[in-house]
Design an enzyme around this catalytic site. Structure first.
Site, short mmCIF file in Angstrom:
data_model
loop_
_atom_site.label_atom_id
_atom_site.label_comp_id
_atom_site.label_asym_id
_atom_site.label_seq_id
_atom_site.Cartn_x
_atom_site.Cartn_y
_atom_site.Cartn_z
N TYR A 1 96.09 85.02 88.27
CA TYR A 1 97.29 84.96 87.65
C TYR A 1 98.12 84.12 88.87
O TYR A 1 98.86 82.69 88.47
CB TYR A 1 97.96 85.42 87.50
N THR B 1 93.55 83.26 73.43
CA THR B 1 94.60 83.89 73.78
C THR B 1 95.74 83.47 72.35
O THR B 1 96.63 84.48 71.90
CB THR B 1 95.63 84.58 75.18
N VAL C 1 90.68 73.44 77.80
CA VAL C 1 90.75 72.49 78.49
C VAL C 1 90.78 71.92 80.00
O VAL C 1 90.74 71.32 81.06
CB VAL C 1 92.83 72.78 79.34
N LYS D 1 98.43 79.98 89.27
CA LYS D 1 99.47 78.58 88.84
C LYS D 1 100.46 78.94 90.45
O LYS D 1 101.26 77.33 90.42
CB LYS D 1 100.36 80.28 88.58
N GLY E 1 95.39 64.43 85.61
CA GLY E 1 94.13 63.76 84.84
C GLY E 1 94.04 63.09 83.79
O GLY E 1 94.14 61.16 83.77
N LYS F 1 97.92 61.31 84.24
CA LYS F 1 97.57 59.84 84.97
C LYS F 1 96.46 58.71 84.04
O LYS F 1 97.44 57.64 84.45
CB LYS F 1 96.76 60.28 86.59
N LEU G 1 89.15 65.68 78.71
CA LEU G 1 89.54 65.97 78.10
C LEU G 1 90.22 64.21 77.39
O LEU G 1 90.61 63.61 78.37
CB LEU G 1 91.82 66.06 78.06
N ASN H 1 91.69 76.84 73.44
CA ASN H 1 91.10 77.69 73.09
C ASN H 1 90.98 78.75 72.16
O ASN H 1 89.57 78.99 71.59
CB ASN H 1 89.75 77.55 74.27
#
Ligand code: UDP
Length: 333
Positions: free
Chosen positions: A164, A54, A76, A168, A121, A124, A80, A51
Protein backbone atom coordinates in the site's frame (compact mmCIF):
# COMPACT_ATOMS: atom_id res chain seq x y z
CA UNK A 1 -3.99 31.46 -8.18
CA UNK A 2 -5.63 28.12 -8.97
CA UNK A 3 -8.72 29.44 -7.26
CA UNK A 4 -8.79 32.02 -10.07
CA UNK A 5 -8.06 29.36 -12.67
CA UNK A 6 -10.84 27.15 -11.38
CA UNK A 7 -13.22 30.11 -11.29
CA UNK A 8 -12.24 30.59 -14.96
CA UNK A 9 -12.98 26.92 -15.61
CA UNK A 10 -16.40 27.22 -13.94
CA UNK A 11 -17.14 30.53 -15.67
CA UNK A 12 -16.44 28.98 -19.06
CA UNK A 13 -18.85 26.19 -18.14
CA UNK A 14 -21.41 28.65 -16.86
CA UNK A 15 -21.11 30.70 -20.04
CA UNK A 16 -22.08 27.67 -22.10
CA UNK A 17 -24.55 26.52 -19.43
CA UNK A 18 -22.63 23.31 -18.81
CA UNK A 19 -22.13 21.74 -15.43
CA UNK A 20 -18.56 20.67 -14.58
CA UNK A 21 -18.00 16.97 -15.24
CA UNK A 22 -16.15 14.91 -12.61
CA UNK A 23 -14.91 11.33 -12.80
CA UNK A 24 -14.42 9.62 -9.44
CA UNK A 25 -12.50 6.35 -9.44
CA UNK A 26 -13.41 4.28 -6.39
CA UNK A 27 -16.73 6.16 -6.43
CA UNK A 28 -18.60 3.36 -4.64
CA UNK A 29 -16.12 3.25 -1.77
CA UNK A 30 -16.35 4.85 1.66
CA UNK A 31 -14.67 8.15 0.77
CA UNK A 32 -15.36 8.04 -2.97
CA UNK A 33 -19.11 7.87 -2.40
CA UNK A 34 -19.06 10.79 0.06
CA UNK A 35 -17.09 12.75 -2.54
CA UNK A 36 -19.68 11.88 -5.20
CA UNK A 37 -22.46 13.25 -2.94
CA UNK A 38 -20.52 16.48 -2.40
CA UNK A 39 -19.84 16.94 -6.12
CA UNK A 40 -23.50 16.41 -7.02
CA UNK A 41 -24.42 18.97 -4.35
CA UNK A 42 -21.93 21.38 -5.98
CA UNK A 43 -23.72 20.94 -9.33
CA UNK A 44 -21.24 18.59 -11.02
CA UNK A 45 -22.18 15.79 -13.38
CA UNK A 46 -20.46 12.74 -11.92
CA UNK A 47 -19.23 9.48 -13.40
CA UNK A 48 -18.22 6.98 -10.69
CA UNK A 49 -16.00 4.06 -11.64
CA UNK A 50 -15.50 1.14 -9.27
CA UNK A 51 -14.78 -2.58 -9.60
CA UNK A 52 -16.66 -3.20 -6.31
CA UNK A 53 -13.81 -5.22 -4.80
CA UNK A 54 -13.97 -3.20 -1.59
CA UNK A 55 -16.60 -0.65 -2.68
CA UNK A 56 -20.31 -1.36 -2.56
CA UNK A 57 -23.38 -0.35 -4.57
CA UNK A 58 -25.09 0.22 -1.23
CA UNK A 59 -22.98 3.38 -0.90
CA UNK A 60 -24.47 4.84 -4.08
CA UNK A 61 -27.89 3.25 -4.37
CA UNK A 62 -29.53 6.43 -3.05
CA UNK A 63 -28.38 8.00 -6.35
CA UNK A 64 -30.34 5.61 -8.57
CA UNK A 65 -32.29 7.71 -11.09
CA UNK A 66 -30.22 10.84 -10.40
CA UNK A 67 -29.91 12.64 -13.76
CA UNK A 68 -26.36 13.86 -13.11
CA UNK A 69 -24.94 10.57 -11.91
CA UNK A 70 -23.62 7.58 -13.81
CA UNK A 71 -21.94 4.43 -12.48
CA UNK A 72 -19.54 2.25 -14.43
CA UNK A 73 -18.39 -1.04 -12.96
CA UNK A 74 -14.81 -1.34 -14.16
CA UNK A 75 -11.34 -2.04 -12.87
CA UNK A 76 -9.39 1.21 -13.30
CA UNK A 77 -6.20 -0.69 -14.13
CA UNK A 78 -7.83 -1.28 -17.51
CA UNK A 79 -8.12 1.31 -20.27
CA UNK A 80 -10.62 4.01 -19.33
CA UNK A 81 -12.75 5.25 -22.17
CA UNK A 82 -15.36 7.94 -21.70
CA UNK A 83 -17.26 9.97 -24.28
CA UNK A 84 -17.41 13.73 -23.94
CA UNK A 85 -15.94 16.39 -21.73
CA UNK A 86 -14.28 15.73 -18.36
CA UNK A 87 -13.14 18.63 -16.16
CA UNK A 88 -11.92 16.84 -13.03
CA UNK A 89 -10.56 13.34 -12.36
CA UNK A 90 -10.52 12.32 -8.68
CA UNK A 91 -8.50 9.10 -8.26
CA UNK A 92 -9.77 7.36 -5.14
CA UNK A 93 -9.74 3.70 -6.20
CA UNK A 94 -7.71 1.44 -3.88
CA UNK A 95 -8.16 -0.98 -1.04
CA UNK A 96 -7.43 1.21 2.01
CA UNK A 97 -7.85 -0.96 5.07
CA UNK A 98 -4.79 -2.92 6.25
CA UNK A 99 -6.65 -6.24 6.19
CA UNK A 100 -7.84 -5.55 2.63
CA UNK A 101 -4.47 -4.63 1.24
CA UNK A 102 -2.79 -7.48 3.11
CA UNK A 103 -5.23 -9.84 1.42
CA UNK A 104 -4.96 -8.10 -1.98
CA UNK A 105 -1.33 -6.94 -2.17
CA UNK A 106 -0.96 -7.31 -5.94
CA UNK A 107 -4.28 -5.62 -6.75
CA UNK A 108 -3.29 -2.84 -4.36
CA UNK A 109 0.03 -2.32 -6.14
CA UNK A 110 -1.70 -2.49 -9.52
CA UNK A 111 -4.36 0.09 -8.72
CA UNK A 112 -1.75 2.47 -7.28
CA UNK A 113 0.53 2.07 -10.30
CA UNK A 114 -1.41 0.96 -13.41
CA UNK A 115 -4.67 2.46 -12.13
CA UNK A 116 -3.03 5.83 -11.45
CA UNK A 117 -1.44 5.67 -14.90
CA UNK A 118 -4.84 5.09 -16.54
CA UNK A 119 -6.55 7.80 -14.48
CA UNK A 120 -3.77 10.29 -15.31
CA UNK A 121 -3.97 9.25 -18.97
CA UNK A 122 -7.72 9.95 -18.98
CA UNK A 123 -7.19 13.36 -17.36
CA UNK A 124 -4.44 14.23 -19.84
CA UNK A 125 -6.54 13.18 -22.83
CA UNK A 126 -9.51 15.25 -21.61
CA UNK A 127 -7.46 18.26 -20.43
CA UNK A 128 -8.91 17.68 -16.97
CA UNK A 129 -7.45 18.55 -13.60
CA UNK A 130 -6.35 15.46 -11.63
CA UNK A 131 -6.37 14.77 -7.90
CA UNK A 132 -4.66 11.78 -6.31
CA UNK A 133 -6.02 10.41 -3.03
CA UNK A 134 -2.72 9.65 -1.33
CA UNK A 135 -2.22 8.74 2.29
CA UNK A 136 -0.42 9.36 5.56
CA UNK A 137 1.01 5.86 4.98
CA UNK A 138 3.60 7.48 2.68
CA UNK A 139 5.22 8.56 5.99
CA UNK A 140 5.38 4.89 7.11
CA UNK A 141 6.27 4.54 10.81
CA UNK A 142 7.17 8.22 11.09
CA UNK A 143 10.25 9.49 12.88
CA UNK A 144 9.04 13.09 12.56
CA UNK A 145 6.02 14.05 14.63
CA UNK A 146 3.58 15.56 13.76
CA UNK A 147 4.06 14.79 10.07
CA UNK A 148 4.68 17.72 7.75
CA UNK A 149 4.49 17.37 3.98
CA UNK A 150 8.27 17.93 3.76
CA UNK A 151 8.97 14.67 5.64
CA UNK A 152 10.03 11.86 3.26
CA UNK A 153 8.89 9.03 5.49
CA UNK A 154 10.11 5.81 7.02
CA UNK A 155 8.62 2.98 4.96
CA UNK A 156 9.57 -0.69 4.93
CA UNK A 157 9.22 -1.56 1.24
CA UNK A 158 9.35 -5.32 1.80
CA UNK A 159 7.07 -5.49 4.85
CA UNK A 160 3.38 -6.42 4.62
CA UNK A 161 2.22 -2.78 4.45
CA UNK A 162 4.75 -2.01 1.69
CA UNK A 163 2.21 -2.92 -1.02
CA UNK A 164 0.00 0.00 0.00
CA UNK A 165 2.65 2.49 1.09
CA UNK A 166 4.84 2.00 -1.97
CA UNK A 167 1.92 1.97 -4.41
CA UNK A 168 0.85 5.37 -3.09
CA UNK A 169 4.42 6.67 -3.11
CA UNK A 170 4.74 5.53 -6.74
CA UNK A 171 1.37 7.15 -7.49
CA UNK A 172 2.62 10.45 -6.05
CA UNK A 173 5.82 10.23 -8.14
CA UNK A 174 3.83 9.44 -11.29
CA UNK A 175 1.43 12.32 -10.63
CA UNK A 176 4.32 14.77 -10.17
CA UNK A 177 5.93 13.44 -13.38
CA UNK A 178 2.73 14.07 -15.37
CA UNK A 179 2.61 17.55 -13.85
CA UNK A 180 6.22 18.29 -14.84
CA UNK A 181 6.46 16.49 -18.18
CA UNK A 182 2.95 17.07 -19.54
CA UNK A 183 2.31 20.34 -17.68
CA UNK A 184 -0.89 18.90 -16.29
CA UNK A 185 -2.75 20.47 -13.39
CA UNK A 186 -2.48 17.91 -10.60
CA UNK A 187 -3.24 17.86 -6.88
CA UNK A 188 -2.16 15.37 -4.19
CA UNK A 189 -3.98 14.96 -0.90
CA UNK A 190 -2.41 12.90 1.90
CA UNK A 191 -5.38 11.51 3.78
CA UNK A 192 -5.00 10.68 7.47
CA UNK A 193 -7.27 8.27 9.38
CA UNK A 194 -10.87 9.05 8.50
CA UNK A 195 -14.13 7.63 9.81
CA UNK A 196 -17.86 7.92 9.37
CA UNK A 197 -20.93 6.25 7.88
CA UNK A 198 -20.35 3.79 4.99
CA UNK A 199 -17.23 2.22 6.47
CA UNK A 200 -17.68 -1.52 6.17
CA UNK A 201 -18.47 -3.13 9.50
CA UNK A 202 -15.88 -5.82 8.91
CA UNK A 203 -13.21 -3.85 7.08
CA UNK A 204 -10.84 -4.43 10.01
CA UNK A 205 -10.04 -0.78 10.62
CA UNK A 206 -10.12 0.39 14.16
CA UNK A 207 -13.33 2.46 14.02
CA UNK A 208 -15.66 -0.26 12.64
CA UNK A 209 -13.89 -2.87 14.78
CA UNK A 210 -14.23 -0.98 18.09
CA UNK A 211 -17.76 0.33 17.40
CA UNK A 212 -19.17 -3.04 16.34
CA UNK A 213 -17.49 -4.81 19.26
CA UNK A 214 -18.76 -2.20 21.74
CA UNK A 215 -22.31 -2.32 20.31
CA UNK A 216 -22.32 -6.12 20.62
CA UNK A 217 -20.96 -5.95 24.19
CA UNK A 218 -17.97 -8.00 23.06
CA UNK A 219 -14.36 -7.40 24.13
CA UNK A 220 -12.75 -4.47 22.33
CA UNK A 221 -9.55 -5.71 20.66
CA UNK A 222 -6.66 -3.32 21.25
CA UNK A 223 -3.56 -4.27 19.27
CA UNK A 224 -0.21 -4.15 21.06
CA UNK A 225 -0.26 -2.25 24.35
CA UNK A 226 -2.54 0.39 22.80
CA UNK A 227 -0.01 3.19 23.25
CA UNK A 228 0.23 3.78 19.48
CA UNK A 229 -1.55 6.94 18.38
CA UNK A 230 -3.84 7.97 15.52
CA UNK A 231 -5.74 11.16 14.76
CA UNK A 232 -9.26 10.72 13.39
CA UNK A 233 -11.02 13.02 10.95
CA UNK A 234 -14.75 12.89 10.29
CA UNK A 235 -15.56 12.14 6.62
CA UNK A 236 -17.42 15.40 5.81
CA UNK A 237 -14.47 17.47 7.07
CA UNK A 238 -12.09 15.44 4.96
CA UNK A 239 -14.18 15.77 1.81
CA UNK A 240 -14.43 19.52 2.33
CA UNK A 241 -10.62 19.80 2.55
CA UNK A 242 -10.19 17.68 -0.57
CA UNK A 243 -12.74 19.69 -2.53
CA UNK A 244 -10.95 22.91 -1.59
CA UNK A 245 -7.62 21.41 -2.62
CA UNK A 246 -8.89 20.43 -6.07
CA UNK A 247 -10.24 23.94 -6.61
CA UNK A 248 -7.00 25.54 -5.35
CA UNK A 249 -3.74 26.28 -7.09
CA UNK A 250 -1.56 23.99 -4.98
CA UNK A 251 0.56 21.59 -7.05
CA UNK A 252 2.33 19.93 -4.08
CA UNK A 253 0.98 17.39 -1.55
CA UNK A 254 -1.27 18.66 1.24
CA UNK A 255 -2.10 16.78 4.45
CA UNK A 256 -5.80 16.62 5.28
CA UNK A 257 -6.72 15.17 8.66
CA UNK A 258 -7.73 16.05 12.17
CA UNK A 259 -4.74 16.73 14.46
CA UNK A 260 -6.55 15.57 17.62
CA UNK A 261 -4.33 12.61 18.60
CA UNK A 262 -5.34 9.69 20.82
CA UNK A 263 -3.73 6.45 21.92
CA UNK A 264 -5.69 3.35 20.91
CA UNK A 265 -6.49 2.70 24.58
CA UNK A 266 -7.94 6.23 24.89
CA UNK A 267 -9.84 5.74 21.66
CA UNK A 268 -11.28 2.38 22.78
CA UNK A 269 -12.45 4.01 26.04
CA UNK A 270 -14.03 6.92 24.11
CA UNK A 271 -15.99 4.45 21.95
CA UNK A 272 -17.08 2.34 24.93
CA UNK A 273 -18.33 5.53 26.63
CA UNK A 274 -20.06 6.85 23.49
CA UNK A 275 -21.89 3.53 22.93
CA UNK A 276 -22.65 3.19 26.69
CA UNK A 277 -21.24 -0.32 26.39
CA UNK A 278 -20.05 -2.63 29.13
CA UNK A 279 -17.30 -4.05 26.90
CA UNK A 280 -13.83 -4.55 28.37
CA UNK A 281 -10.51 -4.12 26.58
CA UNK A 282 -8.54 -7.18 25.42
CA UNK A 283 -5.02 -6.92 24.08
CA UNK A 284 -3.96 -8.69 20.85
CA UNK A 285 -0.59 -8.80 19.06
CA UNK A 286 0.45 -5.65 17.25
CA UNK A 287 0.52 -6.15 13.44
CA UNK A 288 3.97 -5.88 11.85
CA UNK A 289 5.13 -2.32 11.02
CA UNK A 290 2.05 -0.76 12.66
CA UNK A 291 3.01 2.94 12.92
CA UNK A 292 3.65 3.99 16.53
CA UNK A 293 2.39 7.53 16.11
CA UNK A 294 0.48 9.56 13.57
CA UNK A 295 -0.76 13.14 13.60
CA UNK A 296 -0.99 15.50 10.66
CA UNK A 297 0.60 18.91 10.66
CA UNK A 298 -2.16 20.80 8.84
CA UNK A 299 -0.48 24.22 8.65
CA UNK A 300 -0.39 24.07 4.84
CA UNK A 301 -4.09 23.19 4.55
CA UNK A 302 -4.96 26.00 6.94
CA UNK A 303 -2.83 28.53 5.08
CA UNK A 304 -3.47 27.51 1.47
CA UNK A 305 -7.03 26.20 1.64
CA UNK A 306 -8.37 28.09 4.67
CA UNK A 307 -9.43 24.66 5.89
CA UNK A 308 -9.49 23.06 9.29
CA UNK A 309 -11.73 20.32 10.68
CA UNK A 310 -15.04 21.40 12.21
CA UNK A 311 -16.66 18.17 13.48
CA UNK A 312 -15.70 17.19 17.03
CA UNK A 313 -14.79 13.59 17.87
CA UNK A 314 -17.92 13.42 20.02
CA UNK A 315 -20.26 14.46 17.17
CA UNK A 316 -18.46 12.38 14.57
CA UNK A 317 -18.54 9.28 16.75
CA UNK A 318 -22.20 9.71 17.57
CA UNK A 319 -23.11 9.93 13.83
CA UNK A 320 -20.92 6.91 13.07
CA UNK A 321 -22.31 4.86 15.94
CA UNK A 322 -25.84 5.69 14.73
CA UNK A 323 -24.92 4.34 11.30
CA UNK A 324 -23.47 1.10 12.67
CA UNK A 325 -26.47 0.67 14.98
CA UNK A 326 -28.79 0.89 11.96
CA UNK A 327 -26.66 -1.70 10.11
CA UNK A 328 -26.81 -4.08 13.08
CA UNK A 329 -30.58 -3.55 13.22
CA UNK A 330 -30.98 -4.18 9.46
CA UNK A 331 -28.92 -7.36 9.75
CA UNK A 332 -31.08 -8.60 12.61
CA UNK A 333 -34.49 -8.19 10.85
N1 UDP B 1 -6.25 -1.46 15.91
C1 UDP B 1 -6.62 -2.02 17.12
N2 UDP B 1 -7.63 -2.91 17.16
C2 UDP B 1 -8.35 -3.28 16.05
C3 UDP B 1 -8.00 -2.69 14.82
C4 UDP B 1 -6.94 -1.80 14.78
O1 UDP B 1 -6.01 -1.71 18.16
O2 UDP B 1 -9.27 -4.12 16.18
C5 UDP B 1 -5.17 -0.49 15.88
C6 UDP B 1 -4.09 -0.75 14.80
O3 UDP B 1 -3.09 -1.64 15.30
C7 UDP B 1 -3.55 0.65 14.60
C8 UDP B 1 -4.76 1.54 14.85
O4 UDP B 1 -5.71 0.76 15.55
O5 UDP B 1 -2.55 0.95 15.55
C9 UDP B 1 -5.42 2.03 13.54
O6 UDP B 1 -5.59 0.90 12.72
P1 UDP B 1 -6.38 0.95 11.34
O7 UDP B 1 -6.38 -0.43 10.80
O8 UDP B 1 -7.71 1.61 11.54
O9 UDP B 1 -5.57 1.93 10.39
P2 UDP B 1 -4.02 2.33 10.22
O10 UDP B 1 -3.94 3.67 10.81
O11 UDP B 1 -3.13 1.35 10.94
O12 UDP B 1 -3.85 2.29 8.77
Amino acid sequence: MAATKSRGRMAKNRGTKLEPVSVVTGGAGFLGSHLVDRLLAEGHRVVAIDNLVTGSVENIDHLAGCRNFRFIQQDVTEFLFLHGRVDYVWHFASPASPIDYLELPIQTLKVGSLGTHKALGLAKHKGARFLLASTSEVYGDPLVHPQTEEYWGNVNPVGPRGCYDESKRFAEALTMSYQREHRMETRIVRIFNTYGPRMRMRDGRVVPAFVSQALAGKPVTVFGDGSQTRSFCYCSDLIDGIYRLMMSDEPLPVNIGNPQELTMVEFARAIIAATRSKSKLVFRPLPQDDPKQRRPDISRAKRLLKWSPAVSLEDGLSRTIEYFRSKVFQASV
